[in-house]
Design an enzyme around this catalytic site. Sequence first.
Site, PDB file in Angstrom:
ATOM      1  N   ASP A 129       0.864  -1.330  -0.040  1.00  0.00           N
ATOM      2  CA  ASP A 129      -0.106  -0.072   0.058  1.00  0.00           C
ATOM      3  C   ASP A 129       0.770   1.136  -0.019  1.00  0.00           C
ATOM      4  O   ASP A 129       1.960   1.210   0.613  1.00  0.00           O
ATOM      5  CB  ASP A 129      -0.899  -0.115   1.355  1.00  0.00           C
ATOM      6  CG  ASP A 129      -2.021   0.924   1.193  1.00  0.00           C
ATOM      7  OD1 ASP A 129      -2.351   1.535  -0.014  1.00  0.00           O
ATOM      8  OD2 ASP A 129      -2.839   1.394   2.184  1.00  0.00           O
ATOM      9  N   HIS A 156       2.848   3.518  -8.799  1.00  0.00           N
ATOM     10  CA  HIS A 156       2.625   1.976  -9.228  1.00  0.00           C
ATOM     11  C   HIS A 156       3.944   1.507 -10.003  1.00  0.00           C
ATOM     12  O   HIS A 156       4.343   0.323  -9.969  1.00  0.00           O
ATOM     13  CB  HIS A 156       1.407   1.733 -10.083  1.00  0.00           C
ATOM     14  CG  HIS A 156       0.095   2.093  -9.371  1.00  0.00           C
ATOM     15  ND1 HIS A 156      -0.018   1.787  -7.998  1.00  0.00           N
ATOM     16  CD2 HIS A 156      -1.175   2.519  -9.730  1.00  0.00           C
ATOM     17  CE1 HIS A 156      -1.274   2.042  -7.675  1.00  0.00           C
ATOM     18  NE2 HIS A 156      -2.083   2.740  -8.687  1.00  0.00           N
ATOM     19  N   LEU A 195      10.999 -20.719  -4.517  1.00  0.00           N
ATOM     20  CA  LEU A 195       9.852 -19.958  -4.263  1.00  0.00           C
ATOM     21  C   LEU A 195       8.420 -19.955  -4.878  1.00  0.00           C
ATOM     22  O   LEU A 195       8.661 -19.871  -6.304  1.00  0.00           O
ATOM     23  CB  LEU A 195      10.415 -18.286  -4.332  1.00  0.00           C
ATOM     24  CG  LEU A 195       9.470 -17.330  -4.110  1.00  0.00           C
ATOM     25  CD1 LEU A 195       8.737 -17.054  -2.691  1.00  0.00           C
ATOM     26  CD2 LEU A 195      10.074 -16.026  -4.312  1.00  0.00           C
TER      27      LEU A 195
HETATM   28  C1  FPP Z   1      -1.980   0.384  -3.359  1.00  0.00           C
HETATM   29  O1  FPP Z   1      -1.582   1.509  -3.449  1.00  0.00           O
HETATM   30  C2  FPP Z   1      -1.203  -0.556  -4.338  1.00  0.00           C
HETATM   31  C3  FPP Z   1      -2.295  -1.204  -5.359  1.00  0.00           C
HETATM   32  C4  FPP Z   1      -3.440  -1.203  -5.270  1.00  0.00           C
HETATM   33  C5  FPP Z   1      -1.474  -1.834  -6.409  1.00  0.00           C
HETATM   34  C6  FPP Z   1      -0.258  -2.759  -6.302  1.00  0.00           C
HETATM   35  C7  FPP Z   1       0.302  -2.773  -7.246  1.00  0.00           C
HETATM   36  C8  FPP Z   1       1.819  -2.744  -7.586  1.00  0.00           C
HETATM   37  C9  FPP Z   1       2.630  -2.552  -6.457  1.00  0.00           C
HETATM   38  C10 FPP Z   1       2.640  -2.777  -9.016  1.00  0.00           C
HETATM   39  C11 FPP Z   1       2.197  -3.980  -9.729  1.00  0.00           C
HETATM   40  C12 FPP Z   1       2.053  -5.145  -9.542  1.00  0.00           C
HETATM   41  C13 FPP Z   1       2.999  -6.165  -9.677  1.00  0.00           C
HETATM   42  C14 FPP Z   1       2.841  -7.285  -9.253  1.00  0.00           C
HETATM   43  C15 FPP Z   1       4.063  -6.032 -10.806  1.00  0.00           C
HETATM   44  P1  FPP Z   1      -2.619   2.617  -3.391  1.00  0.00           P
HETATM   45  O2  FPP Z   1      -2.626   3.037  -4.977  1.00  0.00           O
HETATM   46  O3  FPP Z   1      -3.787   2.317  -2.790  1.00  0.00           O
HETATM   47  O4  FPP Z   1      -1.755   3.703  -2.641  1.00  0.00           O
HETATM   48  P2  FPP Z   1      -2.497   4.872  -1.996  1.00  0.00           P
HETATM   49  O5  FPP Z   1      -3.254   4.296  -0.741  1.00  0.00           O
HETATM   50  O6  FPP Z   1      -1.154   5.745  -1.252  1.00  0.00           O
HETATM   51  O7  FPP Z   1      -3.434   5.785  -2.758  1.00  0.00           O
END
Ligand code: FPP
Length: 258
Positions: free
Chosen positions: A38, A55, A149
Site C-alpha cells: 500500500d 505503481h 519460491l
Molecule cells: C496500493 O497503493 C497498491 C495497489 C492497489 C496496487 C499494487 C500494485 C503494484 C505494486 C504494482 C504492480 C504489481 C505487480 C505485481 C507487478 P494505492 O494505490 O492504494 O496507494 P494509496 O493508498 O497511497 O493511494
Amino acid sequence: MNVLPKKRKRSLNSSLSSSSSIELDTTKLPAHVAIIMDGNGRWAKKRLLNRINGHEKGSETVRTVVRTCRQIGISYLTLYAFSTENWQRPKAEVEALMALLKKFLQSEQKEMVENNIRLRVIGQIHRLPANVRQALEQTMTATRELTGLNLILALSYGGRAEIVRMVQSVAEKIKRGIIEPDAVNEELICEHLYTLDIPDPDLLIRTSGEMRISNFLLWQIAYTELFVTTTLWPDFSKEEFLKILKDFTARVRRFGVV
Ligand code: FPP
C-alpha cells in the site's frame, strides 16, 4: 491448508547477502509471507507525480522483495496486487495496473525460470483482460514444475468473494449428495479456497501505516503474525524487509495454546 509450519533444517545465522548486515536465524524464518502493498498513490502525490508513476515504482519494489525471498529461502510469497474493490478505480489507473502486470510477467519470466520461482495466482482471473490472462497462463505454465519460491499474485482478489465462492461450491456438493452437511469442517473449507495447497501465511506485512486487513486472506490469516510499517510501498527496501523478518524470528507463536 491451515497447518502449523514445519521446521526447516538450515544452519543458524547463515549469511544472507554481502550487502546486508542483518543476521537472521534462517531456521525461524516464515515459510509464507503475505504483503499488502500500500502507498503507491501517496508516494506519487508527495512528489507531485501521477499515481501511475507510484505503481511503476511499486513494481520495482516487487522485484526487490521477490529476489530477497528467493535469496533467503522463503517458500511462499503472496502479494496483494489488485483487489476486487480496485476495479472501481478510474479506468486509466486500472488499465495502467493491468499493463504493468503484463510488463512485469514478460520481463520477469526468464528470471523466474532461472531462479526456480513458480508463479501462481489467486482471485477472479476470469475478470482480467484477455492479454493479462494470457501472460499469466504462459508464465504459470513455464514455471509449473519449479520447486523454489512460490510467488502468488492475488489478482481481482477479495477474501469475502473467496468465502462466497467456497460456500457455493460446498453447497452445490451437498445438494448433489456428494458430501453430507456433517462433513463440513475446517479442512473441507480449506480445500475449497483458492489457497487449497498453500500453507497459511506466517507473516502479513502491510506498508503505508494503515491498520486494516482490507479483505485480504480473511480465512487464512487466523493465526498470522502482523507487521505494519509506515513506509510507503515504493520506498520499502530489502533492508527493511530483512529487519521485519528478524522481528518475526523473535516472536513466540502460541496458536491459542499456552
Ligand atoms: C496500493 O497503493 C497498491 C495497489 C492497489 C496496487 C499494487 C500494485 C503494484 C505494486 C504494482 C504492480 C504489481 C505487480 C505485481 C507487478 P494505492 O494505490 O492504494 O496507494 P494509496 O493508498 O497511497 O493511494
